[in-house]
Scaffold this motif. Structure first.
Motif, short mmCIF file in Angstrom:
data_model
loop_
_atom_site.label_atom_id
_atom_site.label_comp_id
_atom_site.label_asym_id
_atom_site.label_seq_id
_atom_site.Cartn_x
_atom_site.Cartn_y
_atom_site.Cartn_z
N TYR A 15 22.75 -42.85 -79.33
CA TYR A 15 22.88 -44.13 -78.86
C TYR A 15 22.00 -44.53 -77.61
N LEU A 16 21.53 -45.64 -77.68
CA LEU A 16 20.48 -45.98 -76.79
C LEU A 16 20.95 -47.59 -76.26
N ASP A 17 21.35 -47.82 -75.10
CA ASP A 17 21.98 -49.22 -74.72
C ASP A 17 22.89 -49.60 -75.78
N LYS A 18 23.89 -48.82 -76.11
CA LYS A 18 24.95 -49.18 -76.78
C LYS A 18 24.34 -49.52 -78.30
N ILE A 19 23.28 -49.24 -78.84
CA ILE A 19 22.64 -49.53 -80.03
C ILE A 19 22.70 -47.87 -80.77
N ARG A 20 23.17 -47.97 -81.80
CA ARG A 20 23.27 -46.61 -82.55
C ARG A 20 22.14 -46.20 -83.30
N GLU A 47 14.44 -40.19 -71.58
CA GLU A 47 14.29 -40.65 -70.08
C GLU A 47 15.75 -40.94 -69.94
N LYS A 48 16.71 -41.38 -70.50
CA LYS A 48 17.98 -41.81 -70.33
C LYS A 48 18.89 -40.60 -70.63
N LYS A 49 18.22 -39.35 -71.03
CA LYS A 49 19.06 -38.15 -71.16
C LYS A 49 20.41 -38.49 -72.02
N GLN A 50 20.13 -39.38 -73.10
CA GLN A 50 21.04 -39.28 -74.03
C GLN A 50 21.44 -38.36 -75.03
N LEU A 51 22.39 -37.86 -75.24
CA LEU A 51 22.94 -36.70 -75.91
C LEU A 51 22.78 -36.86 -77.44
#
Length: 249
Positions: A84-89, A29-33
């Motif tokens: 990464y999701l909300d700066k969490i690896r 949903e956050k389109k994180q690579l």
């Protein structure tokens, strides 16, 4: 990201299928690579999650624009993924990758991983240690400096290592220098024994105009029991800091 890295973080593994599906959905949903790397190869593919089907145990990834890269990913037994999701690896390994179609375009389908690694910010965050009651690190000294152990106060601590304050400029602060069998006395937790390797050094001028050296060190070959003690101490420092902040607000 190294092939062995997933093996080093057992303490941060998530095994709950519901939580893993939720995390994968948030990443999508956050389109994180996501960096995909075939185990043992240097080749990296950057992709993103298009859909997650928790009932079928499958999730859909965008495929590479490079046809040969897609073929190698499909043929690989295991593909390492990092994002990464909300700066969490977040690290995980996927298998069973197949070519598929998603909304009329080519894509990749993979089995939802049985576990993933979720590294909280705290694993990288340096927590300052008390100034009024310093935490001592006992470092064995070479014979030409008299042998025995010398005590150095910590400036901060993280799950990766510590910063030592060398007020008398006694230690060899060359990057890569390793001090073996160091003992760090953590208040209310106990003694942590580990090797420390110098990663950086900085000379700082104190308020009294005296110069001190701050030596950033990385834990080397630290046992899981000792790492657990470090984590408990960081949690203790965080609780104490939060209590102080709550008292001030």
């Amino acid at each position: 990201m190294h092939d062995a890295e997933l093996d080093n973080w057992h303490d941060y593994e998530v095994h709950s299928a519901r939580e893993i599906v939720a995390l994968l959905r948030q990443i999508g949903e956050k389109k994180q690579l996501i960096r995909m790397k075939i185990k043992g190869e240097a080749d990296v593919c950057v992709t993103s999650i298009l859909d997650v089907d928790g009932d079928e145990g499958v999730f859909i990834l965008d495929r590479s624009i490079n046809r040969e890269q897609n073929e190698r990913i499909v043929q690989a037994k295991s593909v390492l993924c990092e994002t990464y999701l909300d700066k969490i690896r977040i690290l995980f390994s996927v298998s069973g990758v197949q070519e598929t179609e998603y909304r009329g375009a080519g894509a990749l389908a993979a089995d939802i991983p049985a576990s993933l690694i979720r590294l909280q910010r705290r694993e990288f965050y340096r927590m300052p240690t008390p100034v009024t009651n310093p935490v001592p690190a006992l470092v064995p000294m070479p014979l030409d400096l008299g042998g025995g152990n010398a005590s150095f106060p910590l400036a901060d601590i993280s799950c990766g290592g510590v910063a030592l304050l060398d007020n008398k400029m006694m230690l060899n602060s060359t990057i890569g220098q390793t001090f073996t069998n160091c003992r760090i006395e953590l208040p209310e937790i106990g003694t942590v024994t580990t090797s420390l390797q110098v990663r950086n050094a900085l000379d700082v001028t104190m308020l009294n105009n005296k110069t001190s050296r701050r030596i950033g060190c990385m834990f080397v070959d630290i046992s899981r029991a000792n790492m657990a003690a470090v984590q408990r101490y960081i949690t203790k420092l965080e609780r104490e800091r939060n209590a102080r902040l709550a008292g001030l607000s």
